[in-house]
Design a protein around this motif. Structure first.
Motif, PDB file in Angstrom:
ATOM      1  N   THR A 159      -7.365   3.967   2.437  1.00 53.56           N
ATOM      2  CA  THR A 159      -6.681   3.464   1.247  1.00 53.56           C
ATOM      3  C   THR A 159      -6.512   1.957   1.355  1.00 53.56           C
ATOM      4  O   THR A 159      -6.703   1.362   2.427  1.00 53.56           O
ATOM      5  CB  THR A 159      -5.292   4.106   1.085  1.00 53.56           C
ATOM      6  OG1 THR A 159      -4.512   3.856   2.276  1.00 53.56           O
ATOM      7  CG2 THR A 159      -5.400   5.615   0.877  1.00 53.56           C
TER       8      THR A 159
ATOM      9  N   GLU B  68     -11.225  -4.671  -8.647  1.00 60.47           N
ATOM     10  CA  GLU B  68     -11.296  -3.285  -9.112  1.00 60.47           C
ATOM     11  C   GLU B  68     -12.605  -2.623  -8.721  1.00 60.47           C
ATOM     12  O   GLU B  68     -12.716  -1.389  -8.727  1.00 60.47           O
ATOM     13  CB  GLU B  68     -11.120  -3.237 -10.632  1.00 60.47           C
ATOM     14  CG  GLU B  68      -9.737  -3.686 -11.096  1.00 60.47           C
ATOM     15  CD  GLU B  68      -9.586  -3.605 -12.602  1.00 60.47           C
ATOM     16  OE1 GLU B  68     -10.568  -3.231 -13.275  1.00 60.47           O
ATOM     17  OE2 GLU B  68      -8.482  -3.902 -13.099  1.00 60.47           O
TER      18      GLU B  68
ATOM     19  N   ARG C  93       0.821  -1.211   0.000  1.00 63.15           N
ATOM     20  CA  ARG C  93       0.000   0.000   0.000  1.00 63.15           C
ATOM     21  C   ARG C  93       0.855   1.261   0.000  1.00 63.15           C
ATOM     22  O   ARG C  93       0.501   2.269  -0.608  1.00 63.15           O
ATOM     23  CB  ARG C  93      -0.931  -0.001   1.215  1.00 63.15           C
ATOM     24  CG  ARG C  93      -1.842   1.218   1.287  1.00 63.15           C
ATOM     25  CD  ARG C  93      -2.845   1.099   2.399  1.00 63.15           C
ATOM     26  NE  ARG C  93      -2.203   0.937   3.693  1.00 63.15           N
ATOM     27  CZ  ARG C  93      -2.732   1.371   4.844  1.00 63.15           C
ATOM     28  NH1 ARG C  93      -3.900   1.965   4.857  1.00 63.15           N
ATOM     29  NH2 ARG C  93      -2.093   1.178   5.981  1.00 63.15           N
TER      30      ARG C  93
ATOM     31  N   GLU D  87      -3.282  -1.773  -4.145  1.00 62.89           N
ATOM     32  CA  GLU D  87      -3.938  -2.061  -5.423  1.00 62.89           C
ATOM     33  C   GLU D  87      -2.963  -2.822  -6.315  1.00 62.89           C
ATOM     34  O   GLU D  87      -1.893  -2.319  -6.659  1.00 62.89           O
ATOM     35  CB  GLU D  87      -4.381  -0.772  -6.103  1.00 62.89           C
ATOM     36  CG  GLU D  87      -5.450  -0.027  -5.308  1.00 62.89           C
ATOM     37  CD  GLU D  87      -5.956   1.202  -6.043  1.00 62.89           C
ATOM     38  OE1 GLU D  87      -6.099   1.131  -7.283  1.00 62.89           O
ATOM     39  OE2 GLU D  87      -6.194   2.223  -5.385  1.00 62.89           O
ATOM     40  N   GLY D  88      -3.340  -4.059  -6.657  1.00 61.21           N
ATOM     41  CA  GLY D  88      -2.480  -4.900  -7.481  1.00 61.21           C
ATOM     42  C   GLY D  88      -3.219  -5.467  -8.673  1.00 61.21           C
ATOM     43  O   GLY D  88      -4.418  -5.747  -8.592  1.00 61.21           O
ATOM     44  N   THR D  89      -2.509  -5.636  -9.770  1.00 62.26           N
ATOM     45  CA  THR D  89      -3.047  -6.268 -10.958  1.00 62.26           C
ATOM     46  C   THR D  89      -2.312  -7.588 -11.170  1.00 62.26           C
ATOM     47  O   THR D  89      -1.075  -7.599 -11.286  1.00 62.26           O
ATOM     48  CB  THR D  89      -2.875  -5.379 -12.200  1.00 62.26           C
ATOM     49  OG1 THR D  89      -3.586  -4.152 -11.993  1.00 62.26           O
ATOM     50  CG2 THR D  89      -3.408  -6.075 -13.440  1.00 62.26           C
TER      51      THR D  89
ATOM     52  N   THR E  10      -1.343   4.090 -11.289  1.00 59.92           N
ATOM     53  CA  THR E  10      -1.921   2.806 -11.686  1.00 59.92           C
ATOM     54  C   THR E  10      -1.598   1.763 -10.624  1.00 59.92           C
ATOM     55  O   THR E  10      -0.710   1.958  -9.782  1.00 59.92           O
ATOM     56  CB  THR E  10      -1.358   2.338 -13.041  1.00 59.92           C
ATOM     57  OG1 THR E  10       0.069   2.229 -12.949  1.00 59.92           O
ATOM     58  CG2 THR E  10      -1.715   3.323 -14.139  1.00 59.92           C
ATOM     59  N   SER E  11      -2.306   0.636 -10.659  1.00 63.95           N
ATOM     60  CA  SER E  11      -2.045  -0.434  -9.697  1.00 63.95           C
ATOM     61  C   SER E  11      -0.697  -1.076  -9.973  1.00 63.95           C
ATOM     62  O   SER E  11      -0.128  -0.941 -11.057  1.00 63.95           O
ATOM     63  CB  SER E  11      -3.163  -1.483  -9.756  1.00 63.95           C
ATOM     64  OG  SER E  11      -3.201  -2.087 -11.027  1.00 63.95           O
TER      65      SER E  11
ATOM     66  N   ILE F 202      -7.572  -6.448  -2.553  1.00 60.41           N
ATOM     67  CA  ILE F 202      -6.451  -5.858  -3.289  1.00 60.41           C
ATOM     68  C   ILE F 202      -6.667  -5.980  -4.787  1.00 60.41           C
ATOM     69  O   ILE F 202      -6.345  -5.066  -5.560  1.00 60.41           O
ATOM     70  CB  ILE F 202      -5.124  -6.533  -2.884  1.00 60.41           C
ATOM     71  CG1 ILE F 202      -4.829  -6.267  -1.407  1.00 60.41           C
ATOM     72  CG2 ILE F 202      -3.961  -6.047  -3.758  1.00 60.41           C
ATOM     73  CD1 ILE F 202      -3.577  -6.956  -0.903  1.00 60.41           C
TER      74      ILE F 202
ATOM     75  N   ARG G 227       1.064   5.774  -6.693  1.00 63.68           N
ATOM     76  CA  ARG G 227       1.081   5.415  -8.105  1.00 63.68           C
ATOM     77  C   ARG G 227      -0.236   5.825  -8.772  1.00 63.68           C
ATOM     78  O   ARG G 227      -1.295   5.785  -8.151  1.00 63.68           O
ATOM     79  CB  ARG G 227       1.264   3.905  -8.283  1.00 63.68           C
ATOM     80  CG  ARG G 227       2.627   3.372  -7.896  1.00 63.68           C
ATOM     81  CD  ARG G 227       2.628   1.850  -7.983  1.00 63.68           C
ATOM     82  NE  ARG G 227       2.270   1.356  -9.314  1.00 63.68           N
ATOM     83  CZ  ARG G 227       3.143   1.071 -10.269  1.00 63.68           C
ATOM     84  NH1 ARG G 227       4.437   1.212 -10.040  1.00 63.68           N
ATOM     85  NH2 ARG G 227       2.733   0.618 -11.437  1.00 63.68           N
TER      86      ARG G 227
ATOM     87  N   THR H   6       1.495   1.800  -3.630  1.00 61.59           N
ATOM     88  CA  THR H   6       0.369   2.016  -4.537  1.00 61.59           C
ATOM     89  C   THR H   6      -0.361   3.326  -4.275  1.00 61.59           C
ATOM     90  O   THR H   6      -0.982   3.865  -5.196  1.00 61.59           O
ATOM     91  CB  THR H   6      -0.622   0.836  -4.486  1.00 61.59           C
ATOM     92  OG1 THR H   6      -1.179   0.715  -3.180  1.00 61.59           O
ATOM     93  CG2 THR H   6       0.088  -0.459  -4.861  1.00 61.59           C
TER      94      THR H   6
END
Length: 263
Positions: free
Chosen positions: A133, A124, A92, A136-138, A100-101, A121, A98, A95
């Motif tokens: 907060t 979306e 966190r 955030e992960g892709t 973006t994730s 996490i 950032r 992110t």
């Protein structure tokens, strides 16, 4: 001056860590800071500045602060075991800064576990309450043996057996990081040809069903022939100084905070 790639060891211990809870052995009581081993993780920074975090161990925040790591470009997951993923919330800190994730690379089984254990996490559609907060992960699926690119850096995932788990090590240029391997199959040895800095797990002095022993890791290191091989995933069975004194030339124990450069 030519820029050098850098490998930083965040943690070099097993799932128990060292000192181990409730243990009063010589190593657990050692005053040598190299005998204090948090759970395994590392950062590879390339000459062009791409910074890759390998795994998110439980002590991740403390490790990153100690190593003065303030930004990363992606996470490379080796596998789904708790000692390699359960520090994920500490992402966190990255992110929230950032746009973006953060890309999280791993094999299908690992990504399945991440999605199941940490849906807040990856989802979306999930929105934290105002003023709060979340990491955030892709999820970025990879296949062993198939290179992928992070920014301008090619990364090669290398399959290694680890009991029932599917595990990948990673080669980034002249640096390779292999943890939680029981052996190196021929495909892995081919992928490691010409590597200059090699990291290998070395759990115990006696054989273990899912990890290389110290003797097995040394034998593999000598077969691969890297300029420098560093042993990680170490237990409280070995004091750093004593182990370093008995290892052959070119092989050494890693320790938390160690930085290795490769020009």
């Amino acid at each position: 001056m030519t820029a050098s790639a850098r490998l930083t060891f965040l943690g070099t211990g097993t799932s128990f860590g060292v000192p181990q809870i409730g243990c009063g052995c010589v190593v657990c009581r050692s005053t040598d800071p190299r005998d204090k081993r948090t759970r395994c993780g590392a950062v590879i920074e390339t000459a062009s500045g791409t910074r890759l975090l390998i795994d998110t161990p439980p002590e991740l925040r403390l490790q990153l602060v100690a190593a003065d790591i303030d930004d990363i470009d992606a996470v490379l997951y080796t596998h789904e075991h708790a000692d390699h993923i359960h520090g994920i919330d500490d992402l966190r800190a990255f992110t929230i800064r950032r746009a973006t994730s953060l890309p999280l690379y791993g094999e299908a089984a690992t990504l399945h576990t991440l999605r199941a254990r940490f849906p807040y996490i990856m989802d979306e559609q999930f929105r934290p309450l105002p003023g709060t907060t979340r990491p955030e992960g892709t999820l970025m699926p990879i296949e062993a043996g198939v290179p992928f690119t992070v920014k301008d850096t090619e990364v090669l995932p290398i399959a290694v057996p680890h009991g029932r788990a599917s595990v990948v090590g990673y080669r980034v240029g002249d640096i390779a990081y292999i943890t939680d391997a029981k052996l190196l199959p021929d495909t892995a040895r081919t992928a490691l040809a010409g590597v200059r800095v090699l990291v290998l797990n070395a759990l115990l002095r006696h054989p273990h069903p899912t990890h290389l022993s110290i003797a097995e890791a040394v034998a593999v290191a000598q077969e691969i022939g890297a300029e420098r091989t560093l042993l990680t995933h170490l237990t409280h069975d070995n004091a750093h100084a004593a182990l370093a004194a008995e290892l052959p030339a070119g092989v050494e124990p890693a320790y938390d905070g160690l930085v290795v450069t490769c020009s």
